[in-house]
Enzyme design. Structure first.
Site, PDB file in Angstrom:
ATOM      1  N   LEU A 242       0.817  -1.414  -0.019  1.00 55.18           N
ATOM      2  CA  LEU A 242      -0.031  -0.175   0.034  1.00 55.18           C
ATOM      3  C   LEU A 242       0.960   1.287   0.053  1.00 55.18           C
ATOM      4  O   LEU A 242       1.241   1.672   1.053  1.00 55.18           O
ATOM      5  CB  LEU A 242      -0.974   0.070   1.265  1.00 55.18           C
ATOM      6  CG  LEU A 242      -2.287  -0.748   0.873  1.00 55.18           C
ATOM      7  CD1 LEU A 242      -3.169  -0.720   2.205  1.00 55.18           C
ATOM      8  CD2 LEU A 242      -2.987  -0.469  -0.383  1.00 55.18           C
ATOM      9  N   HIS A 243       1.372   1.705  -1.195  1.00 56.48           N
ATOM     10  CA  HIS A 243       2.299   2.666  -1.313  1.00 56.48           C
ATOM     11  C   HIS A 243       2.104   3.901  -0.706  1.00 56.48           C
ATOM     12  O   HIS A 243       2.530   4.620   0.044  1.00 56.48           O
ATOM     13  CB  HIS A 243       2.586   2.967  -2.760  1.00 56.48           C
ATOM     14  CG  HIS A 243       3.071   1.784  -3.667  1.00 56.48           C
ATOM     15  ND1 HIS A 243       4.122   1.105  -3.364  1.00 56.48           N
ATOM     16  CD2 HIS A 243       2.396   0.946  -4.568  1.00 56.48           C
ATOM     17  CE1 HIS A 243       4.430   0.070  -4.447  1.00 56.48           C
ATOM     18  NE2 HIS A 243       3.041   0.149  -5.011  1.00 56.48           N
TER      19      HIS A 243
END
Ligand code: RIB
Ligand code: CA
Length: 313
Positions: A242-243
């Protein structure tokens, strides 16, 4: 402590969407002055649409969403439908936005905001290509010294690239924009793939969102279900990074993250390495440090924060 006053510059993208929700769910720590959409994961009309879908999902139609640049400063646009789907927010079926775009161009909003807010009080949080930010800096150099700091998702070094063997997507799409921002002198905190690839989803972590039993929790779980298939297939990992929420989580709980203040430059002329962030982690270049390059995250703490905050919406 008063909340951090931020502008989120974004190319939603499922992970951008979770980052926006995290910010909107944290009013004690974060005041969102506005959201500026940029072309990236999908073309601008879709990123501007998607940012409004997210605001409406959070019940925040008061947030101003501006459309920005529809192409990099000097290159054709590269998009990532293969990761995010045709709409950029594939996964759950959500209603078309009814809230209008805020009038005016995102770059003008960035310039205006930085000129009118007291100097050193606004943090820029780019989650996509840096075209809007760099265009604002180029058009109004006087605003550069007024930015408090930039906390961005982009780049990679030990983790190498995700769109080419050497470049991360956000930097690769507009390397000239990234080069301008990295050279601007604004204090930078960088969340590269080296970090975000340690913030991996898992079945339990995604089910924790679904178990919230709310429309927002369901949407986050379904976005992640869709989004993670690309990285799981490519990297054979058990989950997906989940950048972009790492940027917002850093503003809320910086102690979850660690890195090193080093020199980072952007390659704009490499035959095979254009868009690479050349991070001088071992300090051998003699170049002055210009970025806090993050490399480690307390993943348990990060996902606990995410679930707790998403549960508030
Ligand atoms: O490389 C990951 C980055 O590219 C993330 O910001 C994702 O949303 C895409 O924009
Ligand atoms: Ca993004």
């Amino acid at each position: 402590m008063p909340p951090r006053r931020i502008v989120i510059d974004t190319d939603p993208g499922q992970d951008d969407a979770v980052a926006i929700l995290l910010a909107l769910a944290s009013p004690d720590e974060i005041e969102v002055l506005g959201i500026t959409a940029v072309a990236g994961n999908v073309p601008l009309p879709l990123t501007a649409r998607n940012a409004r879908i997210v605001c409406e999902l959070a019940g925040r139609t008061d947030v101003r969403v501006f459309a920005g640049c529809d192409a990099p400063m000097s290159r054709p646009l590269v998009t990532a439908e293969h990761v995010h789907g045709k709409t950029g927010l594939d996964g759950p079926v959500l209603p078309e936005p009814t809230m209008p775009l805020a009038p005016g161009h995102a770059v003008d909003f960035l310039i205006e905001t930085l000129r009118t807010e007291p100097p050193g009080t606004v943090t820029l949080c780019p989650l996509g290509p840096l075209t809007n930010i760099a265009t604002a800096f180029a058009r109004a150099p006087d605003i550069v010294g007024r930015v408090r700091d930039i906390v961005l998702m982009g780049g990679a070094y030990f983790e190498v690239g995700n769109i080419t063997p050497s470049a991360e997507f956000n930097i690769y799409v507009d390397p000239e924009a990234a080069d301008l921002v990295f050279r601007s002198g604004v204090p930078l905190t960088v969340m590269p793939l080296d970090l975000t690839h340690k913030a991996l989803t898992s079945r339990d972590r995604v089910e924790a969102f679904r178990a919230l039993g709310t429309p927002v929790g369901r949407a986050v779980a379904e976005w992640t279900d869709f989004f993670e298939r690309f990285d799981k297939e490519k990297y054979g990992s058990a989950g997906a990074p989940l950048h972009d929420p790492c940027v917002i989580a850093y503003l809320i709980r910086p102690e979850l993250f660690s890195g090193r203040h080093i020199n980072v430059v952007v390659e704009t002329e490499g035959r095979y390495t254009t868009g690479m962030t050349v991070a001088d982690w071992w300090r051998v270049s003699g170049r002055d440090p210009n970025a806090q390059f993050m490399r480690d995250v307390d993943a348990e703490g990060f996902f606990a924060l995410l679930a707790e905050r998403i549960g508030r919406l």
